[in-house]
Design a protein around this motif. Sequence first.
Motif, PDB file in Angstrom:
ATOM      1  N   ALA A   1       0.710  -1.077  -0.081  1.00  0.00           N
ATOM      2  CA  ALA A   1       0.245  -0.498   0.181  1.00  0.00           C
ATOM      3  C   ALA A   1       0.512   1.321  -0.005  1.00  0.00           C
ATOM      4  N   GLN A   2       1.890   1.223   0.036  1.00  0.00           N
ATOM      5  CA  GLN A   2       2.830   2.309   0.105  1.00  0.00           C
ATOM      6  C   GLN A   2       3.132   3.073  -1.119  1.00  0.00           C
ATOM      7  N   THR A   3       2.727   4.065  -1.368  1.00  0.00           N
ATOM      8  CA  THR A   3       2.823   4.984  -2.410  1.00  0.00           C
ATOM      9  C   THR A   3       3.185   6.344  -1.992  1.00  0.00           C
ATOM     10  N   VAL A   4       3.650   7.212  -3.257  1.00  0.00           N
ATOM     11  CA  VAL A   4       4.514   8.566  -2.679  1.00  0.00           C
ATOM     12  C   VAL A   4       3.604   9.949  -3.746  1.00  0.00           C
ATOM     13  N   LYS A   5       3.273  10.718  -3.445  1.00  0.00           N
ATOM     14  CA  LYS A   5       2.589  12.034  -4.135  1.00  0.00           C
ATOM     15  C   LYS A   5       4.421  12.664  -5.163  1.00  0.00           C
ATOM     16  N   PHE A   6       4.497  12.235  -6.086  1.00  0.00           N
ATOM     17  CA  PHE A   6       5.983  12.810  -6.573  1.00  0.00           C
ATOM     18  C   PHE A   6       5.659  13.943  -8.428  1.00  0.00           C
ATOM     19  N   ARG A   7       6.392  15.133  -7.835  1.00  0.00           N
ATOM     20  CA  ARG A   7       5.121  16.119  -8.684  1.00  0.00           C
ATOM     21  C   ARG A   7       3.869  16.035  -8.818  1.00  0.00           C
ATOM     22  N   GLY A   8       3.868  15.835  -8.153  1.00  0.00           N
ATOM     23  CA  GLY A   8       2.160  15.805  -8.667  1.00  0.00           C
ATOM     24  C   GLY A   8       1.372  14.537  -8.597  1.00  0.00           C
TER      25      GLY A   8
ATOM     26  N   GLN B   1       7.689   1.500  -8.809  1.00  0.00           N
ATOM     27  CA  GLN B   1       8.108   3.206  -9.770  1.00  0.00           C
ATOM     28  C   GLN B   1       9.256   4.015  -9.855  1.00  0.00           C
ATOM     29  N   MET B   2       9.630   4.126  -8.074  1.00  0.00           N
ATOM     30  CA  MET B   2      10.170   5.513  -8.216  1.00  0.00           C
ATOM     31  C   MET B   2      11.559   5.051  -7.855  1.00  0.00           C
ATOM     32  N   GLY B   3      11.787   3.473  -8.034  1.00  0.00           N
ATOM     33  CA  GLY B   3      13.063   2.789  -7.508  1.00  0.00           C
ATOM     34  C   GLY B   3      13.633   3.822  -9.256  1.00  0.00           C
ATOM     35  N   ARG B   4      12.826   3.211  -9.933  1.00  0.00           N
ATOM     36  CA  ARG B   4      13.697   3.520 -11.894  1.00  0.00           C
ATOM     37  C   ARG B   4      14.583   5.009 -12.354  1.00  0.00           C
ATOM     38  N   LEU B   5      13.635   6.031 -10.824  1.00  0.00           N
ATOM     39  CA  LEU B   5      14.044   7.298 -10.789  1.00  0.00           C
ATOM     40  C   LEU B   5      15.322   7.477 -10.216  1.00  0.00           C
TER      41      LEU B   5
ATOM     42  N   GLU C   1      17.940   5.837 -11.808  1.00  0.00           N
ATOM     43  CA  GLU C   1      18.670   5.848 -12.445  1.00  0.00           C
ATOM     44  C   GLU C   1      19.219   6.563 -13.743  1.00  0.00           C
ATOM     45  N   GLU C   2      17.856   7.680 -12.809  1.00  0.00           N
ATOM     46  CA  GLU C   2      17.952   8.834 -14.177  1.00  0.00           C
ATOM     47  C   GLU C   2      19.664  10.079 -13.663  1.00  0.00           C
ATOM     48  N   PRO C   3      20.402  10.514 -14.728  1.00  0.00           N
ATOM     49  CA  PRO C   3      20.859  11.205 -14.621  1.00  0.00           C
ATOM     50  C   PRO C   3      20.666  12.368 -13.747  1.00  0.00           C
ATOM     51  N   ASP C   4      19.699  13.221 -13.189  1.00  0.00           N
ATOM     52  CA  ASP C   4      20.124  13.928 -12.849  1.00  0.00           C
ATOM     53  C   ASP C   4      19.722  14.243 -11.040  1.00  0.00           C
ATOM     54  N   ARG C   5      21.009  14.878 -11.142  1.00  0.00           N
ATOM     55  CA  ARG C   5      21.344  13.985  -9.286  1.00  0.00           C
ATOM     56  C   ARG C   5      19.789  14.469  -8.312  1.00  0.00           C
ATOM     57  N   ALA C   6      19.182  16.313  -8.406  1.00  0.00           N
ATOM     58  CA  ALA C   6      18.673  16.724  -7.382  1.00  0.00           C
ATOM     59  C   ALA C   6      17.388  15.447  -7.748  1.00  0.00           C
ATOM     60  N   LEU C   7      17.085  15.589  -8.799  1.00  0.00           N
ATOM     61  CA  LEU C   7      16.026  14.304  -9.040  1.00  0.00           C
ATOM     62  C   LEU C   7      16.008  12.864  -8.514  1.00  0.00           C
ATOM     63  N   ARG C   8      17.438  12.301  -8.528  1.00  0.00           N
ATOM     64  CA  ARG C   8      17.503  11.006  -7.304  1.00  0.00           C
ATOM     65  C   ARG C   8      17.311  11.239  -6.248  1.00  0.00           C
TER      66      ARG C   8
END
Length: 575
Positions: A162-169, A176-180, A182-189
């Motif tokens: 049941a764990q979810t988060v609200k990410f950028r709306g 799904q969050m785990g995949r982020l 791998e993003e090059p943008d460090r602030a986003l990670r």
Amino acid sequence: MNLLPFGKLPPAKPRSFVPETIDLGDWPQIAPLFDQLEARAAQATGAAAFEKWLLDWSELSAALDEESSRRNIAMTCHTDNDEAEKAYLHFVENVEPQLKPRQFALEKLYVSHPQRKNLPKSRYQVFDRDVANHVELFRPENVALETEEAKLGQQYQKLIGAQTVKFRGEEKTLVQMGRLLEEPDRALREEAWTLVANRRLQDADKCEEIMEALIKLRHQIAVNAGFENYLEYIFRQKGRFDYTPADCVKFHDAIESEIMPAVREIQNERGQKLGLEKLRPWDLAVDPLNRAPLKPFANVEEMVSRTQKIFNSLDAELATDFKELHDKKLLDLDNRKGKAPGGYQSTLSEARVPFIFMNAVGVQRDVETILHEAGHAFHAQATRDEDLYPYRSAPIEFCEVASMAMELLGNEFLEEFYTTNEANRARKTHLEGIIGFFPWMAVVDGFQHWLYTHPGHTRAERKAAYLKLMDRFGGEVDYSSFEEARAHSWHRQLHIFLYPFYYVEYGIAQLGALQVWANSKANHAQALGDYKMSLTLGGSRPLPELFAAAGCPFDFSAKTIAPLIQLARTELKKL
Ligand SMILES: [Zn+2]
């Protein structure tokens, strides 16, 4: 409507006990077969008759296992099909609960049978040991406790699911969050990692409570069965006759002394490439050179034909085995709507053929998965001539040698998918993943050793014990201002809650896989021959003999680990 890609498959051997026309989803038709076996046990007055009795029992078990597998495969391939779901649930709810006590009654008949001592010793050694162990450990008063334990496991899964988060709306699952990460943008990670860590901490108290209830229950189960604690009990319950808790502690120590230096070296190199003074927890999954993900294939047909070419290069017999999977439609590999997530290898126990399920989307992880599951499939194919059903599968510690060694052996031919540079990148990620797995395994296993040998501990003592392990095995990652998240990071490891003490089996198997790979570097033909020969043994021999047949010592100390890690480090330097 046939929901199975492979349709009807004949039994590997014609049935001699189970009727041809029986409906194995209908308990009233199955029960008489158990009645017959129970009655016939007393009439088996010679060793030959007793062996025939065992083979008939085997035939029935295999037929029931295949029925269950078929229903599970149909359901996971068509999660949106009501008929498939109903058929699966019918078996789980109406057949399986009836089966368990009937199988147990046959086990008891076996153990007390006068002909048991006349069976050929070495042939039945493993079977005999396992059945006797199962019967000896059974306590009627533990049945209710185990139901309670399963319920707590469900509660944990529900909580985590049941764990979810609200990410950028947008609402996102933690997967799904785990995949982020791998993003090059460090602030986003960092943003993504922090959100997830804080969300997990909201459920920290509930996780602690579930664990406390589980520890209490498991301790009681162990005491009821006559053991001092759950650690001692679970080693017996899992049939671990060939290694002890002390061997596992030695394994943890060897990981600290032999593997941690390699882990630190890999982490330092990652930090340098990313241009960072210190690695933070959100810097561990991104490609250190910020390259786009590898794209090994465009569609599943391509994945299969290229994987076939890998096996053609590796070994003619394995190539034939893989072709059989394709020819008999024993593969369902593409990701599509209405399919369960994940991947697995299942065996149709009567036809004695494997089936591979996965959700390929065109990433390097898919190539690792198909090689891994093919290794399991080869294991099933290799045991086809074994008539005693329990011997057609091996303990996990060795099953995963079959699959993990195949990842390493198959990886030598990754140029079927890539340029040499790309193939080396995939090999590097894979080898670093293997090395990085060991310390986490040591934390998960060492923590459980502590939990169950200190049954009266407080929450603060538990936290301190966990942090001590994280200090030994956490490496160079900087968690400052996230100390609470680090102190509770075990909450996300499902095995600790649902499958106690299971995790170390992967570690033991990974050592075997590395050894097969090391052997192949020294003498490829010999290593491959030993590997294939060891698969044919199935579960008919004790673990040390299965390992020995594959050319691997059954030992988890520094003596075995040091040269394997040395080889991995040398190979990494070439990539
Ligand atoms: Zn596996």
